[in-house]
Each structure stands twice: as C-alpha cells, then as structure tokens.
Motif scaffolding. Sequence first.
Motif, PDB file in Angstrom:
ATOM      1  N   ARG A   1      17.467 -26.811  65.525  1.00 56.60           N
ATOM      2  CA  ARG A   1      17.639 -28.258  65.343  1.00 56.60           C
ATOM      3  C   ARG A   1      16.912 -29.029  66.435  1.00 56.60           C
ATOM      4  O   ARG A   1      16.994 -28.699  67.613  1.00 56.60           O
ATOM      5  CB  ARG A   1      19.126 -28.621  65.359  1.00 56.60           C
ATOM      6  CG  ARG A   1      19.326 -30.096  65.013  1.00 56.60           C
ATOM      7  CD  ARG A   1      20.769 -30.512  64.909  1.00 56.60           C
ATOM      8  NE  ARG A   1      20.851 -31.927  64.581  1.00 56.60           N
ATOM      9  CZ  ARG A   1      21.931 -32.666  64.728  1.00 56.60           C
ATOM     10  NH1 ARG A   1      23.044 -32.133  65.173  1.00 56.60           N
ATOM     11  NH2 ARG A   1      21.924 -33.944  64.402  1.00 56.60           N
TER      12      ARG A   1
ATOM     13  N   HIS B   1      18.249 -35.190  66.163  1.00 60.38           N
ATOM     14  CA  HIS B   1      17.492 -36.074  65.280  1.00 60.38           C
ATOM     15  C   HIS B   1      18.277 -36.354  63.998  1.00 60.38           C
ATOM     16  O   HIS B   1      18.923 -35.463  63.436  1.00 60.38           O
ATOM     17  CB  HIS B   1      16.159 -35.441  64.892  1.00 60.38           C
ATOM     18  CG  HIS B   1      15.168 -35.402  66.019  1.00 60.38           C
ATOM     19  ND1 HIS B   1      13.832 -35.156  65.810  1.00 60.38           N
ATOM     20  CD2 HIS B   1      15.305 -35.573  67.352  1.00 60.38           C
ATOM     21  CE1 HIS B   1      13.190 -35.174  66.964  1.00 60.38           C
ATOM     22  NE2 HIS B   1      14.064 -35.416  67.911  1.00 60.38           N
ATOM     23  N   GLU B   2      18.184 -37.572  63.528  1.00 53.91           N
ATOM     24  CA  GLU B   2      18.637 -37.933  62.198  1.00 53.91           C
ATOM     25  C   GLU B   2      17.446 -37.782  61.246  1.00 53.91           C
ATOM     26  O   GLU B   2      16.287 -37.758  61.684  1.00 53.91           O
ATOM     27  CB  GLU B   2      19.131 -39.389  62.175  1.00 53.91           C
ATOM     28  CG  GLU B   2      20.334 -39.668  63.068  1.00 53.91           C
ATOM     29  CD  GLU B   2      21.617 -39.056  62.534  1.00 53.91           C
ATOM     30  OE1 GLU B   2      21.607 -38.597  61.367  1.00 53.91           O
ATOM     31  OE2 GLU B   2      22.613 -39.019  63.281  1.00 53.91           O
ATOM     32  N   PRO B   3      17.701 -37.643  59.942  1.00 51.56           N
ATOM     33  CA  PRO B   3      16.589 -37.497  58.989  1.00 51.56           C
ATOM     34  C   PRO B   3      15.552 -38.606  59.148  1.00 51.56           C
ATOM     35  O   PRO B   3      15.899 -39.785  59.224  1.00 51.56           O
ATOM     36  CB  PRO B   3      17.284 -37.575  57.624  1.00 51.56           C
ATOM     37  CG  PRO B   3      18.670 -37.075  57.888  1.00 51.56           C
ATOM     38  CD  PRO B   3      19.016 -37.570  59.266  1.00 51.56           C
TER      39      PRO B   3
ATOM     40  N   GLU C   1      13.657 -39.238  61.719  1.00 55.56           N
ATOM     41  CA  GLU C   1      13.417 -39.723  63.078  1.00 55.56           C
ATOM     42  C   GLU C   1      12.372 -38.872  63.791  1.00 55.56           C
ATOM     43  O   GLU C   1      12.283 -37.657  63.578  1.00 55.56           O
ATOM     44  CB  GLU C   1      14.704 -39.690  63.910  1.00 55.56           C
ATOM     45  CG  GLU C   1      15.648 -40.846  63.660  1.00 55.56           C
ATOM     46  CD  GLU C   1      16.831 -40.835  64.601  1.00 55.56           C
ATOM     47  OE1 GLU C   1      17.399 -41.922  64.807  1.00 55.56           O
ATOM     48  OE2 GLU C   1      17.211 -39.760  65.107  1.00 55.56           O
TER      49      GLU C   1
ATOM     50  N   THR D   1      14.986 -41.018  68.073  1.00 53.58           N
ATOM     51  CA  THR D   1      16.272 -40.436  68.450  1.00 53.58           C
ATOM     52  C   THR D   1      16.674 -40.854  69.849  1.00 53.58           C
ATOM     53  O   THR D   1      17.826 -41.259  70.094  1.00 53.58           O
ATOM     54  CB  THR D   1      16.199 -38.900  68.383  1.00 53.58           C
ATOM     55  OG1 THR D   1      15.892 -38.505  67.047  1.00 53.58           O
ATOM     56  CG2 THR D   1      17.515 -38.274  68.802  1.00 53.58           C
TER      57      THR D   1
ATOM     58  N   ARG E   1      17.732 -44.527  69.901  1.00 57.93           N
ATOM     59  CA  ARG E   1      18.989 -44.745  69.163  1.00 57.93           C
ATOM     60  C   ARG E   1      20.180 -44.213  69.954  1.00 57.93           C
ATOM     61  O   ARG E   1      21.201 -44.889  70.100  1.00 57.93           O
ATOM     62  CB  ARG E   1      18.918 -44.064  67.796  1.00 57.93           C
ATOM     63  CG  ARG E   1      20.254 -44.128  67.021  1.00 57.93           C
ATOM     64  CD  ARG E   1      20.182 -43.403  65.690  1.00 57.93           C
ATOM     65  NE  ARG E   1      19.730 -42.028  65.794  1.00 57.93           N
ATOM     66  CZ  ARG E   1      20.495 -41.018  66.226  1.00 57.93           C
ATOM     67  NH1 ARG E   1      21.749 -41.230  66.622  1.00 57.93           N
ATOM     68  NH2 ARG E   1      20.002 -39.790  66.277  1.00 57.93           N
ATOM     69  N   GLU E   2      20.061 -43.002  70.473  1.00 60.07           N
ATOM     70  CA  GLU E   2      21.167 -42.408  71.224  1.00 60.07           C
ATOM     71  C   GLU E   2      21.452 -43.183  72.509  1.00 60.07           C
ATOM     72  O   GLU E   2      22.609 -43.346  72.896  1.00 60.07           O
ATOM     73  CB  GLU E   2      20.852 -40.940  71.543  1.00 60.07           C
ATOM     74  CG  GLU E   2      20.896 -40.020  70.339  1.00 60.07           C
ATOM     75  CD  GLU E   2      22.309 -39.651  69.933  1.00 60.07           C
ATOM     76  OE1 GLU E   2      23.259 -39.950  70.700  1.00 60.07           O
ATOM     77  OE2 GLU E   2      22.490 -39.060  68.849  1.00 60.07           O
TER      78      GLU E   2
ATOM     79  N   GLU F   1      23.396 -46.160  71.504  1.00 55.34           N
ATOM     80  CA  GLU F   1      24.768 -45.820  71.119  1.00 55.34           C
ATOM     81  C   GLU F   1      25.618 -45.432  72.324  1.00 55.34           C
ATOM     82  O   GLU F   1      26.787 -45.814  72.429  1.00 55.34           O
ATOM     83  CB  GLU F   1      24.754 -44.666  70.114  1.00 55.34           C
ATOM     84  CG  GLU F   1      24.200 -45.045  68.743  1.00 55.34           C
ATOM     85  CD  GLU F   1      24.088 -43.842  67.815  1.00 55.34           C
ATOM     86  OE1 GLU F   1      24.471 -42.722  68.225  1.00 55.34           O
ATOM     87  OE2 GLU F   1      23.620 -44.029  66.677  1.00 55.34           O
TER      88      GLU F   1
ATOM     89  N   TYR G   1      19.366 -26.048  70.377  1.00 56.69           N
ATOM     90  CA  TYR G   1      18.588 -27.269  70.176  1.00 56.69           C
ATOM     91  C   TYR G   1      17.230 -27.104  70.857  1.00 56.69           C
ATOM     92  O   TYR G   1      17.125 -26.466  71.901  1.00 56.69           O
ATOM     93  CB  TYR G   1      19.281 -28.489  70.792  1.00 56.69           C
ATOM     94  CG  TYR G   1      20.475 -28.983  70.031  1.00 56.69           C
ATOM     95  CD1 TYR G   1      20.351 -29.980  69.067  1.00 56.69           C
ATOM     96  CD2 TYR G   1      21.740 -28.466  70.279  1.00 56.69           C
ATOM     97  CE1 TYR G   1      21.453 -30.443  68.372  1.00 56.69           C
ATOM     98  CE2 TYR G   1      22.852 -28.924  69.585  1.00 56.69           C
ATOM     99  CZ  TYR G   1      22.703 -29.917  68.632  1.00 56.69           C
ATOM    100  OH  TYR G   1      23.791 -30.364  67.935  1.00 56.69           O
TER     101      TYR G   1
END
Length: 198
Positions: A30, A70-72, A74, A79, A82-83, A86, A110
């Motif tokens: 991942r 990662h989100e789909p 990205e 990522t 975004r992280e 958040e 990872y």
Amino acid sequence: MEQAPHSWIFGLRERLASPPPRRLPPSDVRQASVLVPLYADAGQLWTVLVRRSEELPHHRGQIGFPGGGHEPGEDPWGTALRESEEELAIDPAQVIRLGELDEAQTPTGYRIVPCVGAVPYPLPTEPDEREIAEVFSVPILAFSDPRMVEDRAVEIEGQRHLLRIYHVGGRQIWGLTAAILRNLLERLGLTMPDGMEL
C-alpha cells in the motif's frame, strides 16, 4: 538561509531535484506519503514533528510526520497535504512544494514517499486529538549533532541491524522518521557520524 528571505527555498529545491529521489520497484504494498514541513526562523531551518496518540491501533505514541495512506486517485502530494490538513489543520495553500525524498518501505506494509514542503512561521496548527498527542519543532542542525545521535545494534528476526536513534528534547526519534531525517540531512549536505560497524 540568512542572505535573503526565502532564498533557502530555491537552494533546497535544487538539492532535492538532483539526483532524483530513489523509488522502490513496483509492488502491491500500500502506498502512503508524509509531509516534511520546513520553515526558517532565527537563521536556522526547522522541521515540525508530531507524536501520535496512544489510542491509535498502529504506531501509537511514535514520533513522525503528518501523513497516511493514499486514497483512490491521489498522488503522494495529494495524500501528504490532505493528511496534514486532517491531522493538524495545515492549509494546503500555505505549503510550498520543495520536492521529495527517497521512497521507503515500513515493516507494517506501507511504501512511503516523503514530500518536503516549506510552511509559514509561525505555523498555526490545530491537532486532531484522536490522532495527534503533541506537535513540536526541532532545528535541523540538531539532527547532525553527534551528541544527539545513537546507532544501536538490534536483532530483528534473527538478523542484526543498526538502528539510528535521534535524542532531542527528551524524545527518541527512530525507525522510518529517523530514515527520512537522515535522507534530508544528506540532501542538505550535512555530515553525520558514520555509525558502528557490525
């Protein structure tokens, strides 16, 4: 860094671009990324680190950089930004992209791309208490001080390894975060102790 405002940004961009950062061979591991925030204050370069909550299922209590999987759709920067938003409420629009460091794989499955970004000083943060227990800054030069560095011989699954540990402000920084910092120091041209021979 002291010659002109933001002159360090251009210099570091060049150092991160050449040679290109190392990438791992393709795999099903991942993908993830972290943001390595940097800012200049009092003629020094600083980075921002977090200590993860003890309530998390993975990496609880560990020190690292804001980031995650990662989100789909990205890419690494998507990522990392975004992280960071958040976890710390860092506004992506305030992050200046400087470049990336070598990709690394964690024992937890990872593969991580560290994204290096310049952030304003002072950097306003609002940590998500569910994930982040502490936010703190460290001058980069602290990690090149031999008195702050320990290379510890450890045995993992029957094999001997050399574990780099940074001791700063009563905290121990090791693992992937230490590897990222070491890679950053190399890019900055800061010398490090050689470590023990096993």
